[in-house]
Design a protein around this motif. Structure first.
Motif, PDB file in Angstrom:
ATOM      1  N   TYR A 111     -12.038  59.400 105.351  1.00 16.94           N
ATOM      2  CA  TYR A 111     -12.399  60.521 104.481  1.00 16.94           C
ATOM      3  C   TYR A 111     -13.222  60.080 103.285  1.00 16.94           C
ATOM      4  CZ  TYR A 111      -8.423  58.941 101.705  1.00 16.94           C
ATOM      5  OH  TYR A 111      -7.555  58.188 100.969  1.00 16.94           O
ATOM      6  N   THR A 155     -17.314  60.232 104.276  1.00 16.31           N
ATOM      7  CA  THR A 155     -17.757  61.443 104.957  1.00 16.31           C
ATOM      8  C   THR A 155     -19.004  62.000 104.291  1.00 16.31           C
ATOM      9  OG1 THR A 155     -17.079  63.616 105.722  1.00 16.31           O
ATOM     10  CG2 THR A 155     -16.291  62.947 103.565  1.00 16.31           C
ATOM     11  N   ILE A 196      -5.655  65.140 107.060  1.00 14.49           N
ATOM     12  CA  ILE A 196      -6.484  64.467 106.059  1.00 14.49           C
ATOM     13  C   ILE A 196      -5.834  64.559 104.685  1.00 14.49           C
ATOM     14  CG2 ILE A 196      -8.702  64.527 104.858  1.00 14.49           C
ATOM     15  CD1 ILE A 196      -9.929  65.504 107.531  1.00 14.49           C
ATOM     16  N   ILE A 207     -13.872  68.413 104.762  1.00 10.20           N
ATOM     17  CA  ILE A 207     -13.993  67.215 105.597  1.00 10.20           C
ATOM     18  C   ILE A 207     -13.653  67.555 107.046  1.00 10.20           C
ATOM     19  CG2 ILE A 207     -13.084  64.904 106.025  1.00 10.20           C
ATOM     20  CD1 ILE A 207     -12.568  64.709 102.988  1.00 10.20           C
TER      21      ILE A 207
END
Length: 111
Positions: free
Chosen positions: A3, A6, A41, A88
């Motif tokens: 993450y 990204t 996430i 994300i």
């Protein structure tokens, strides 16, 4: 997918859900896929943040130490500046980086 690396937008973006749901054929299923990945996430981000902030935790904090801990503030700001978990997850879905399956559809295909 990491993450931290990204290319998801930092701001909210309006998406055409009909266009996004071409792969599944169902808007609700698409939203569920993105939501579940978003929760994964968010949990990962929370775990990482707590792990980094744990280094600064002490049992006997006094007021001076709390107000002067710049490193802890910088770590918190870094995580605040990251894109939100939903953005994300949506970006991962658009880039086909999410593997998903529907057991009900799988069972129907077998029968």
């Amino acid at each position: 997918m990491d993450y931290k690396k990204t290319n998801a937008p930092l701001n909210t973006v309006t998406r055409d859900m009909i266009e996004l749901s071409k792969d599944t054929g169902n808007v609700y299923e698409t939203v569920c896929i993105i939501a579940k990945r978003s929760n994964q996430i968010a949990g990962e981000m929370k775990h990482d943040l707590e792990k980094k902030l744990q280094e600064f935790a002490s049992l006997n904090d006094n007021l001076e130490e709390i107000s002067e801990n710049r490193e802890q503030i910088e770590i918190s700001r870094y995580y605040e500046k990251l894109p939100k978990a939903t953005l994300i997850a949506t970006q991962e879905y658009i880039e086909d980086k999410i593997h998903y399956r529907n057991p009900v559809k799988d069972k129907a295909n077998i029968d």
